[in-house]
Design an enzyme around this catalytic site. Structure first.
Site, PDB file in Angstrom:
ATOM      1  N   LYS A 193       0.846  -1.192   0.000  1.00  0.00           N
ATOM      2  CA  LYS A 193       0.000   0.000   0.000  1.00  0.00           C
ATOM      3  C   LYS A 193       0.882   1.242   0.000  1.00  0.00           C
ATOM      4  O   LYS A 193       1.588   1.515   0.965  1.00  0.00           O
ATOM      5  CB  LYS A 193      -0.917   0.058   1.220  1.00  0.00           C
ATOM      6  CG  LYS A 193      -1.965   1.158   1.055  1.00  0.00           C
ATOM      7  CD  LYS A 193      -2.575   1.637   2.357  1.00  0.00           C
ATOM      8  CE  LYS A 193      -1.709   2.659   3.056  1.00  0.00           C
ATOM      9  NZ  LYS A 193      -1.611   3.959   2.354  1.00  0.00           N
ATOM     10  N   GLU A 267      10.257   0.602  10.412  1.00  0.00           N
ATOM     11  CA  GLU A 267      11.271   1.631  10.226  1.00  0.00           C
ATOM     12  C   GLU A 267      10.560   2.955  10.479  1.00  0.00           C
ATOM     13  O   GLU A 267       9.704   3.354   9.695  1.00  0.00           O
ATOM     14  CB  GLU A 267      11.845   1.531   8.808  1.00  0.00           C
ATOM     15  CG  GLU A 267      13.199   2.162   8.677  1.00  0.00           C
ATOM     16  CD  GLU A 267      13.110   3.589   8.201  1.00  0.00           C
ATOM     17  OE1 GLU A 267      12.986   4.489   9.067  1.00  0.00           O
ATOM     18  OE2 GLU A 267      13.159   3.796   6.989  1.00  0.00           O
ATOM     19  N   CYS A 301      13.613  10.423   7.066  1.00  0.00           N
ATOM     20  CA  CYS A 301      13.519   9.855   8.419  1.00  0.00           C
ATOM     21  C   CYS A 301      14.855   9.970   9.154  1.00  0.00           C
ATOM     22  O   CYS A 301      14.892  10.125  10.362  1.00  0.00           O
ATOM     23  CB  CYS A 301      13.051   8.417   8.378  1.00  0.00           C
ATOM     24  SG  CYS A 301      13.955   7.401   7.225  1.00  0.00           S
ATOM     25  N   GLU A 398      10.241  15.039  15.855  1.00  0.00           N
ATOM     26  CA  GLU A 398      10.597  14.983  14.438  1.00  0.00           C
ATOM     27  C   GLU A 398       9.762  16.020  13.682  1.00  0.00           C
ATOM     28  O   GLU A 398       8.539  15.925  13.645  1.00  0.00           O
ATOM     29  CB  GLU A 398      10.300  13.573  13.911  1.00  0.00           C
ATOM     30  CG  GLU A 398      10.679  13.368  12.468  1.00  0.00           C
ATOM     31  CD  GLU A 398      10.419  11.935  11.986  1.00  0.00           C
ATOM     32  OE1 GLU A 398       9.338  11.400  12.281  1.00  0.00           O
ATOM     33  OE2 GLU A 398      11.294  11.374  11.311  1.00  0.00           O
TER      34      GLU A 398
HETATM   35  P1  NAI Z   1       2.022   7.920   8.626  1.00  0.00           P
HETATM   36  O1  NAI Z   1       2.873   7.103   9.484  1.00  0.00           O
HETATM   37  O2  NAI Z   1       0.614   8.162   9.024  1.00  0.00           O
HETATM   38  O3  NAI Z   1       1.935   7.250   7.159  1.00  0.00           O
HETATM   39  C1  NAI Z   1       2.797   6.262   6.667  1.00  0.00           C
HETATM   40  C2  NAI Z   1       1.987   5.178   5.959  1.00  0.00           C
HETATM   41  O4  NAI Z   1       1.168   4.485   6.898  1.00  0.00           O
HETATM   42  C3  NAI Z   1       1.017   5.690   4.914  1.00  0.00           C
HETATM   43  O5  NAI Z   1       0.984   4.784   3.836  1.00  0.00           O
HETATM   44  C4  NAI Z   1      -0.320   5.681   5.630  1.00  0.00           C
HETATM   45  O6  NAI Z   1      -1.424   5.575   4.786  1.00  0.00           O
HETATM   46  C5  NAI Z   1      -0.191   4.448   6.481  1.00  0.00           C
HETATM   47  N1  NAI Z   1      -1.037   4.410   7.673  1.00  0.00           N
HETATM   48  C6  NAI Z   1      -1.535   5.439   8.401  1.00  0.00           C
HETATM   49  N2  NAI Z   1      -2.246   4.983   9.448  1.00  0.00           N
HETATM   50  C7  NAI Z   1      -2.202   3.638   9.390  1.00  0.00           C
HETATM   51  C8  NAI Z   1      -2.715   2.595  10.212  1.00  0.00           C
HETATM   52  N3  NAI Z   1      -3.432   2.856  11.309  1.00  0.00           N
HETATM   53  N4  NAI Z   1      -2.465   1.328   9.873  1.00  0.00           N
HETATM   54  C9  NAI Z   1      -1.714   1.046   8.798  1.00  0.00           C
HETATM   55  N5  NAI Z   1      -1.198   1.982   7.982  1.00  0.00           N
HETATM   56  C10 NAI Z   1      -1.437   3.270   8.284  1.00  0.00           C
HETATM   57  O7  NAI Z   1       2.738   9.292   8.358  1.00  0.00           O
HETATM   58  P2  NAI Z   1       2.067  10.674   7.888  1.00  0.00           P
HETATM   59  O8  NAI Z   1       0.785  10.922   8.596  1.00  0.00           O
HETATM   60  O9  NAI Z   1       2.024  10.684   6.435  1.00  0.00           O
HETATM   61  O10 NAI Z   1       3.143  11.701   8.425  1.00  0.00           O
HETATM   62  C11 NAI Z   1       3.093  12.139   9.764  1.00  0.00           C
HETATM   63  C12 NAI Z   1       4.456  12.290  10.354  1.00  0.00           C
HETATM   64  O11 NAI Z   1       5.067  11.011  10.398  1.00  0.00           O
HETATM   65  C13 NAI Z   1       5.414  13.140   9.577  1.00  0.00           C
HETATM   66  O12 NAI Z   1       5.300  14.465   9.905  1.00  0.00           O
HETATM   67  C14 NAI Z   1       6.739  12.573   9.996  1.00  0.00           C
HETATM   68  O13 NAI Z   1       7.132  13.162  11.209  1.00  0.00           O
HETATM   69  C15 NAI Z   1       6.454  11.120  10.215  1.00  0.00           C
HETATM   70  N6  NAI Z   1       6.844  10.294   9.074  1.00  0.00           N
HETATM   71  C16 NAI Z   1       8.001   9.604   9.153  1.00  0.00           C
HETATM   72  C17 NAI Z   1       8.423   8.853   8.101  1.00  0.00           C
HETATM   73  C18 NAI Z   1       9.684   8.116   8.166  1.00  0.00           C
HETATM   74  O14 NAI Z   1      10.148   7.621   7.156  1.00  0.00           O
HETATM   75  N7  NAI Z   1      10.276   7.961   9.319  1.00  0.00           N
HETATM   76  C19 NAI Z   1       7.670   8.767   6.859  1.00  0.00           C
HETATM   77  C20 NAI Z   1       6.432   9.477   6.884  1.00  0.00           C
HETATM   78  C21 NAI Z   1       6.066  10.226   7.965  1.00  0.00           C
END
Ligand code: NAI
Ligand code: MG
Length: 789
Positions: A193, A267, A301, A398
């Site tokens: 996804k 991760e 990240c 972050e």
């Molecule tokens: P997120 O963690 O919500 O999204 C990442 C992925 O998880 C997306 O594909 C999303 O659709 C999916 N997702 C969301 N809720 C889920 C659930 N309950 N179960 C399974 N999958 C789920 O990140 P978001 O909201 O896009 O960004 C928020 C913050 O997260 C950012 O500001 C940043 O600080 C952090 N982030 C960190 C990342 C990293 O690589 N360490 C990558 C993206 C965001």
């Protein structure tokens, strides 16, 4: 007429746009509307919900993608399941040819991929063209090689099965490659996804898989928001979840998969230190900061988002950074001459703005260049905070944007302390011209990747992943393959006879009771209770202390105190101690044999066999202590990449019920051999074999606090250990329910867990010693060191 220097100073850059025609034509061919990719073709979603994906550089809609429902996810998982056996049966060479074909095809279409990526995400075309897409191809090449070599290099291991993969929006296609390439190489099939902001390159990739002749059902892409991801996590027929994203969602997924038997790798986020010593080359440092925090708009990240500068150069560094920041250009992602593109989405921009406002409110000094960003898109300027206190929100949270904080330190020790003053542990970079300083600091920083005099360098041959709340598991390198493997022949033993005694009989008073073993001392249980231990026939044999929450706290404290010294002791010294323990154990063999036979009712010969196996196992881990080696990865840069196995820290171990002596030593010695300290809960039913060992530990020169034993209720104490925030890792050998509880409670500090799901293991088997246990006792740190020309 202006002079030439004046011209240089005032000359505006003209726009240098990359052509988008091919990408637009691809979108048009799909009428700018995409279903899911399942079973090798496009599939209409089961529902009627679609959402827009925008180009954040101009806020215009690029296309609409389907909101995947639980039914769509189910269809994809079933398809992946049907395809899995044949994909595995194809063999390593067969799979290698497919991965190679994908790599070639990505190279052929690299420009199209780069443009679609930059349009959908907002990242500069220079980065998608020169970094993201070449790395994607490299990942498929590298893992084509692992598929080819799997039979030779990973004998005895096979695929996990069907893998659910959920990725973020910051490196959409690259994160896809990191997930799909190793999974496919090892014989798994996948349902992936993409992130809702950036689905397009995953859909383009799906089409490419079709063109490259990948068997239908091996790769399935279901688009959607968080709920779609949750449906994938919850699906009963998924064998493993691999997730990259926020720590917040990682925690939800840890809890959601608890007790399901699904393998899990996470991760997560980071707040990575960028440590600058006053002997470093400041010009390189400035360019390093640009790469650390303004690469990909800081939406990385492992971004170096906390500059720790030694006092002597801090002022000069800040001045140089400001000069450099003035020259950075923010603009349209397809403009080849920009440095910083658009933030992925308005909601992310709001998050950045709110955190910056909070930073100012908390008293930090905010600096931004004098120019302003284009107004039509989602842009944010490079931002530097100084006068930041280490506890400030912007120093801890972050931000995931082009915002860096700068703090100062005096001594190397202070640098390490500040660097580790975070819940995260993803990456760090260290800048110094002194190799001694660099190699002194690298092992002391708690992070999965350490870059020396460089930053944000990645390669398929190197592992990447976190310590602490940055998650667990590795992606890339041989260490990353384990996430997608299980032993082909699981060991199992006949079920144990049911316990004779029912509820434990607790009694007040602990005078003649075997005590607990904490910090090298036999201590009375805090609650003042003891429990009676019975033999196989129900006869009362002896009492042991009934440990409680306070006892666990004390034991963890003792283990923490011993940790630094034990982790930094030489492997040779740890080996010697374990040899000594084995020797002492064998001197007590007869006595232990009698105890086992008397308690459990097995024959003398059977009891003797257990003791001999226990002695051999102890010799085994003495032998392993200085042989669990790392690797030097072949990354294609001018450096060596050292993959160093490091201890996890303080580990909780809930030992198997039986065989109680062999089980105890098989589970506490591997972590110890590698430099962890342990708080163990011995067999609840027959803890006397553990309490019989206290003196052995003392006389074998095991330093106080390295082994701590708390007797009592296994599951009760396990729950306390699992929830304890100062325990870094936990193993559990017991009931399915108890294991589920451990996994659920571990999400507080995201401690890594190894739970056997109630399966019984044959502790006498060769496979119950060695590599699998040592891997679970260590985490790999990759250290990148400049080297050669
Ligand atoms: P997120 O963690 O919500 O999204 C990442 C992925 O998880 C997306 O594909 C999303 O659709 C999916 N997702 C969301 N809720 C889920 C659930 N309950 N179960 C399974 N999958 C789920 O990140 P978001 O909201 O896009 O960004 C928020 C913050 O997260 C950012 O500001 C940043 O600080 C952090 N982030 C960190 C990342 C990293 O690589 N360490 C990558 C993206 C965001
Ligand atoms: Mg988008």
């Amino acid at each position: 007429m202006p002079s030439i220097p004046e011209l240089f100073a005032t000359m505006e850059w003209g726009p240098a746009p990359e052509a988008a025609g091919q990408a637009e034509a691809w979108l048009d061919r799909h009428r700018r509307k995409f279903g899911h990719w399942i079973g090798g073709g496009w599939v209409e979603p089961s529902g009627e919900e679609w959402f827009a994906t925008i180009n954040p550089a101009n806020r215009q809609t690029l296309a609409r993608v389907a909101q995947g429902s639980a039914a769509d996810v189910d269809r994809a998982v079933r398809t992946a399941r049907e395809a899995q056996q044949a994909w595995w049966a194809l063999g390593g060479h067969g799979r290698a040819r497919h991965l190679y074909a994908i790599a070639r095809q990505i190279q052929r279409q690299s420009r199209l991929f780069a443009v679609v990526e930059s349009l959908d995400n907002g990242k500069p075309i220079r980065e998608s063209r020169d970094i993201d897409i070449p790395l994607v191809a490299r990942h498929f090449y590298h893992h084509a090689g692992w598929a080819q070599l799997m039979g030779q290099e990973l004998p005895g291991y096979g695929p996990v099965g069907v893998v659910g993969q959920i990725i973020p929006w910051n490196f959409p296609l690259l994160m896809l490659a990191w997930k799909i390439a190793p999974a496919l190489a090892m014989g798994n099939t996948v349902v992936l996804k993409p992130a809702e902001f950036t689905s397009l390159t995953a859909l383009l990739f799906a089409e490419l898989c079709g063109e490259a002749g990948l068997p239908p059902g091996v790769v399935n892409i279901v688009t959607g928001e968080g709920a779609t991801g949750a449906a994938l996590v919850d699906h009963h027929d998924v064998d493993k979840i691999a997730f990259t994203g926020s720590t917040e969602v990682g925690r939800i997924i840890r809890a959601a998969t608890a007790g399901s038997g699904k393998k899990l790798s996470l991760e997560l986020g980071g707040k990575s230190p960028f440590i600058v010593f006053d002997d470093s080359d400041l010009d390189s440092v400035v360019e390093g900061v640009v790469d650390a925090i303004w690469f990909n708009q800081g939406q990385v990240c492992c971004a170096g988002s906390r500059i720790l500068a030694q006092e002597g150069i801090a002022e000069s560094l800040v001045a140089r950074l400001k000069v450099r920041m003035e020259t950075l250009r923010v603009g349209d992602s397809l403009d080849k001459a920009i440095d910083i593109g658009a933030i992925v989405a308005p909601v992310q921009l709001e998050r950045i703005e709110a955190l910056v406002a909070q930073g100012k409110e908390e008293g930090a000094e905010c600096w931004q260049p004098s120019w302003s960003c284009p107004t039509e898109g989602v842009f944010y300027p490079p931002t530097l905070f100084t006068e930041v206190s280490p506890a400030a929100t912007i120093a801890q949270v972050e931000i995931f944007g082009p915002v860096v904080v700068l703090m100062t330190f005096r001594t190397p020790d202070e640098a390490v302390e500040l660097a580790n003053n975070t819940r995260y542990g993803l990456a760090a970079s260290i800048w110094t011209e002194n190799i001694n300083t660099a190699l002194d600091i690298a092992p002391r920083v708690k992070a999965g990747t350490v870059w020396i005099n460089c930053t944000n360098v990645f390669d398929a041959a190197s592992g990447f992943g976190g310590y602490r709340e940055s998650g667990f598991g590795r992606e890339g390198g041989k260490e990353g393959l384990w996430e997608y493997l299980v032993p082909l022949v699981p060991t199992s033993a006949p079920p144990l006879p049911a316990p004779v005694a029912g509820e434990p009989v607790l009694r007040e008073g602990v005078d003649r009771t075997a005590k607990l073993y904490v910090g090298g001392k036999q201590t009375r249980p805090d609650g003042g209770y003891s429990r009676m231990i019975h033999d196989f026939a129900g006869g009362a044999v002896a009492e042991v202390g009934e440990g409680n929450r306070k006892d666990i706290r004390n034991a963890v404290e003792a283990a923490r105190k011993a940790e630094r010294g034990w982790a930094t002791a030489t492997a040779h010294l740890r080996a010697q101690v374990l040899y000594f323990l084995a020797e002492n154990l064998s001197i007590r063999a007869t006595e232990l044999t009698v105890r086992i036979a008397g308690l459990t009712g097995v024959s003398d010969a059977e009891a003797r066999r257990e003791v001999e196996a226990a002695v051999s196992r102890t010799f085994g881990y003495a032998a392993w202590a200085d042989k669990w080696e790392g690797a030097v990865h072949q990354t294609p840069f001018r450096n060596v990449t050292l993959a160093m196995p490091e201890p996890i820290g303080v580990m909780g171990v809930v030992c198997p019920e039986a065989p109680s002596l062999l089980g105890l030593l098989s589970t506490i010695l591997p972590p110890i051999a590698i430099g962890n300290t342990v708080v163990a809960i011995p067999s609840e039913r027959w803890p006397l074999l553990a309490t019989d060992c206290y003196q052995l530990f003392d006389t074998s020169d095991i330093p106080p606090g390295v082994i701590n034993l708390v007797t009592g209720s296994s599951d009760g104490l396990a729950a306390v250990l699992a929830a304890h925030d100062d325990v870094d890792g936990m193993w559990y050998w017991g009931s399915a329910d108890g294991g589920a509880e451990v996994e659920r409670r571990s999400s507080g500090n995201m401690k890594r867990t190894w739970v056997d799901q109630g399966k019984s293991r044959d502790w006498f088997a060769v496979s119950s010693e060695g590599p699998e246990f040592l891997r679970q006792s260590t985490q790999v740190k990759n250290i990148w060191i400049p080297y050669g020309a």
